[in-house]
Design an enzyme around this catalytic site. Structure first.
Site, PDB file in Angstrom:
ATOM      1  N   GLU A  44      40.347  47.430  41.357  1.00 60.53           N
ATOM      2  CA  GLU A  44      41.419  47.578  40.360  1.00 60.53           C
ATOM      3  C   GLU A  44      42.545  48.413  40.961  1.00 60.53           C
ATOM      4  OE1 GLU A  44      42.344  50.408  36.542  1.00 60.53           O
ATOM      5  OE2 GLU A  44      40.284  49.696  36.785  1.00 60.53           O
ATOM      6  N   THR A  73      45.494  50.019  33.972  1.00 63.31           N
ATOM      7  CA  THR A  73      46.460  50.743  33.157  1.00 63.31           C
ATOM      8  C   THR A  73      47.543  49.789  32.646  1.00 63.31           C
ATOM      9  OG1 THR A  73      46.098  52.556  34.742  1.00 63.31           O
ATOM     10  CG2 THR A  73      47.613  52.975  32.934  1.00 63.31           C
ATOM     11  N   LYS A 133      35.581  48.450  28.226  1.00 64.47           N
ATOM     12  CA  LYS A 133      35.534  49.649  29.065  1.00 64.47           C
ATOM     13  C   LYS A 133      35.335  50.870  28.179  1.00 64.47           C
ATOM     14  CE  LYS A 133      39.272  52.157  31.218  1.00 64.47           C
ATOM     15  NZ  LYS A 133      40.516  52.061  31.996  1.00 64.47           N
TER      16      LYS A 133
END
Length: 227
Positions: A44, A73, A133
């Site tokens: 990521e 993000t 998550k």
């Protein structure tokens, strides 16, 4: 709800997502190579990193189809569209935004939104998240994850936020499908990508995957006994 994309195969296989976040993205391609040398193939790249999308595209081009590279993000639909245009193979967010989730899932891209409460976890799942998550995971620790899993066993959860290399297996033991680890794994290798630092990073990646494999092997007999 649109059709739910599958969890990223590289994440399913290794159960580890490496989080690449830096004040300077120039060192991240070398970090990505070191991680994949250690067996971690789900990466990521956070959008808080300067030049994140260019870095993401470069890593994906260099490492090829065996490595999954996603954007983290992701806070807005505009960021989601830009990340997908840059070649992101999955999206990660610190929060539940159903518009962001929908933007990914409509195109068949897995999205992993961040959630903390049962309501947030269920909302993310209903919106089409491939997995949810748990963020920040360290705040409540494995005990919080275990309590979430009890009423929501059908929702795969990735533990992220303050998870260290040595703590990863405790979250997996508590029911996490995978873990996401950033700075405790990188330990500044992004800022100082010397051969020695990158070699140590590769060793840490191998150590982490060995611990994850051991946790999975120990859990398998328990599942067989329960069935």
């Amino acid at each position: 709800m649109t059709s739910r994309p599958d969890i990223t195969p590289q994440l399913l296989r290794t159960r580890v997502m490496a989080i690449l976040r830096s004040d300077d993205g120039s060192g991240l391609p070398a970090v990505a190579r070191a991680l994949t040398a250690g067996g971690i193939t789900c990466l990521e790249v956070t959008l808080t990193t300067p030049g994140a999308l260019d870095t993401l595209a470069r890593i994906r081009d260099e490492l090829g189809s065996g490595v999954a590279v996603g954007a983290g993000t992701v806070l807005t639909t505009g960021q989601a569209r830009d990340a997908l245009s840059a070649g992101a193979q999955f999206l990660v967010a610190p929060n539940v935004d159903t518009a962001v989730i929908g933007n990914a899932t409509r195109g068949g891209t897995p999205c992993y939104p961040g959630a903390w409460t049962p309501t947030e976890v269920a909302t993310a799942w209903q919106a089409g998240a491939a997995a949810v998550k748990l963020f920040p995971a360290s705040t409540g620790g494995p005990a919080h994850l275990r309590q979430l899993r009890a009423p929501l066993p059908h929702i795969p959860i990735i533990a992220v936020g303050g998870v260290g290399v040595t703590q990863a297996r405790f979250f997996l033991d508590a029911g996490a499908h995978a873990v996401g680890i950033g700075s405790p794994l990188l330990r500044g290798a992004d800022r100082d990508p010397t051969p020695d630092a990158l070699g140590r990073l590769t060793d840490r990646a191998r150590t982490l995957l060995e611990a994850v494999s051991a946790a999975a092997a120990e859990a398998a007999p328990e599942k067989e006994a329960d069935s």
